[in-house]
Design a protein around this motif. Sequence first.
Motif, mmCIF file in Angstrom:
data_model
loop_
_atom_site.group_PDB
_atom_site.id
_atom_site.type_symbol
_atom_site.label_atom_id
_atom_site.label_comp_id
_atom_site.label_asym_id
_atom_site.label_seq_id
_atom_site.Cartn_x
_atom_site.Cartn_y
_atom_site.Cartn_z
ATOM 1 N N UNK A 13 12.164 65.658 61.028
ATOM 2 C CA UNK A 13 13.465 66.353 61.889
ATOM 3 C C UNK A 13 13.499 64.710 62.636
ATOM 4 N N UNK A 14 14.949 64.893 62.925
ATOM 5 C CA UNK A 14 14.966 64.216 63.925
ATOM 6 C C UNK A 14 16.693 64.410 64.317
ATOM 7 N N UNK A 15 17.141 63.809 65.569
ATOM 8 C CA UNK A 15 17.757 63.445 66.235
ATOM 9 C C UNK A 15 19.054 62.743 65.844
ATOM 10 N N UNK A 16 19.849 62.004 65.489
ATOM 11 C CA UNK A 16 20.313 61.477 65.355
ATOM 12 C C UNK A 16 22.109 60.785 65.960
ATOM 13 N N UNK A 17 22.234 59.727 66.418
ATOM 14 C CA UNK A 17 23.807 59.366 67.421
ATOM 15 C C UNK A 17 24.311 59.542 65.862
ATOM 16 N N UNK A 18 25.516 59.060 66.579
ATOM 17 C CA UNK A 18 26.596 59.021 65.499
ATOM 18 C C UNK A 18 26.951 57.344 64.898
ATOM 19 N N UNK A 19 26.198 56.422 65.928
ATOM 20 C CA UNK A 19 26.508 55.093 64.836
ATOM 21 C C UNK A 19 25.578 55.619 63.779
ATOM 22 N N UNK A 20 24.127 56.023 63.784
ATOM 23 C CA UNK A 20 22.771 56.177 62.851
ATOM 24 C C UNK A 20 23.330 56.666 61.869
ATOM 25 N N UNK A 21 24.181 57.812 62.021
ATOM 26 C CA UNK A 21 24.123 58.191 60.860
ATOM 27 C C UNK A 21 25.905 57.379 59.837
ATOM 28 N N UNK A 22 26.405 56.896 60.898
ATOM 29 C CA UNK A 22 27.604 55.674 59.663
ATOM 30 C C UNK A 22 26.699 54.899 59.418
ATOM 31 N N UNK A 35 12.502 58.406 54.182
ATOM 32 C CA UNK A 35 11.810 58.356 55.470
ATOM 33 C C UNK A 35 11.955 56.399 55.423
ATOM 34 N N UNK A 36 12.522 55.582 54.727
ATOM 35 C CA UNK A 36 12.539 54.238 55.012
ATOM 36 C C UNK A 36 13.147 54.056 55.005
ATOM 37 N N UNK A 37 14.489 55.102 54.615
ATOM 38 C CA UNK A 37 16.173 54.963 55.207
ATOM 39 C C UNK A 37 16.514 54.434 56.480
ATOM 40 N N UNK A 38 15.221 55.788 57.318
ATOM 41 C CA UNK A 38 15.746 56.115 59.152
ATOM 42 C C UNK A 38 14.484 54.015 59.498
ATOM 43 N N UNK A 45 13.942 53.915 68.326
ATOM 44 C CA UNK A 45 13.957 56.016 68.496
ATOM 45 C C UNK A 45 12.452 55.969 69.317
ATOM 46 N N UNK A 46 12.675 57.473 69.515
ATOM 47 C CA UNK A 46 11.977 58.126 70.301
ATOM 48 C C UNK A 46 10.607 58.783 69.660
ATOM 49 N N UNK A 47 9.237 58.825 69.698
ATOM 50 C CA UNK A 47 8.187 59.503 69.032
ATOM 51 C C UNK A 47 8.713 60.961 69.982
ATOM 52 N N UNK A 48 8.377 62.692 69.620
ATOM 53 C CA UNK A 48 7.986 63.593 70.927
ATOM 54 C C UNK A 48 7.299 63.867 70.299
ATOM 55 N N UNK A 49 5.989 64.019 70.512
ATOM 56 C CA UNK A 49 4.789 64.838 69.928
ATOM 57 C C UNK A 49 4.976 66.492 70.098
ATOM 58 N N UNK A 50 4.107 66.809 69.589
ATOM 59 C CA UNK A 50 3.901 68.497 69.196
ATOM 60 C C UNK A 50 3.219 68.824 68.471
ATOM 61 N N UNK A 51 2.543 70.047 68.549
ATOM 62 C CA UNK A 51 1.146 70.900 68.206
ATOM 63 C C UNK A 51 1.892 71.104 66.867
ATOM 64 N N UNK A 52 1.211 70.649 66.150
ATOM 65 C CA UNK A 52 1.042 71.825 64.511
ATOM 66 C C UNK A 52 0.769 73.170 64.832
ATOM 67 N N UNK A 53 1.548 73.415 64.130
ATOM 68 C CA UNK A 53 0.788 75.325 64.078
ATOM 69 C C UNK A 53 1.185 75.174 62.187
ATOM 70 N N UNK A 54 0.533 75.870 62.477
ATOM 71 C CA UNK A 54 0.247 76.717 60.316
ATOM 72 C C UNK A 54 1.625 78.000 60.365
ATOM 73 N N UNK A 55 1.596 77.009 59.107
ATOM 74 C CA UNK A 55 2.797 78.077 58.816
ATOM 75 C C UNK A 55 1.956 79.605 58.607
ATOM 76 N N UNK A 56 3.039 80.694 59.443
ATOM 77 C CA UNK A 56 2.815 81.703 59.527
ATOM 78 C C UNK A 56 2.877 83.067 57.860
#
Length: 166
Positions: A13-22, A35-38, A45-56
């Motif tokens: 999951x990524x939020x990208x600027x127009x420059x990155x997309x171009x 993954x490698x292209x990014x 880049x900025x990484x946001x940590x989050x708690x993994x929640x198993x699929x319900x």
Amino acid sequence: MSEISLKSGVRDFRLMSKGVVDAILQLSEYHRFSKAIFEWVGFSKIYLEYEYIPRNAGSSGWSFWKLFKYGIEGLISFSTMPLRLAFILGFGASFGAFIYMIILIFDTLIYGNAVRGYPSLMCVIIFFSGIILIVLGIIGEYIARIYEQVKNRPNYILKDRNEFKN
């Protein structure tokens, strides 16, 4: 195994600027290992940590074989190490067989042990198999260079074109 360093645990999951997309859209590759292209485009880049929640409910669409094929795709798309591995294995096999041949010759000359046909035949077979692997590794290096050229990736990507205008 690649020049691209992938950080462990990073999700898709990524939020990208127009420059990155171009920059990503400039790549005309057919098989895209995202993954490698990014990482390859090289923007900050900025990484946001989050708690993994198993699929319900439901199950993942990624089976073991799909993940395995995705991993192989990543290995092939951004690494020429498997081609270099043939050269390294060939060199190691030939070197080991050559050393064993020398040992057999000294064993025969110094100790008078008669060399039976099997050890000497195996030395010759392993030595020439190693030579074949070395040649395949050299050919693989040429193919890797052709492969990199055919991808037609840009030599560099400008982060902001306006920075260089006067």
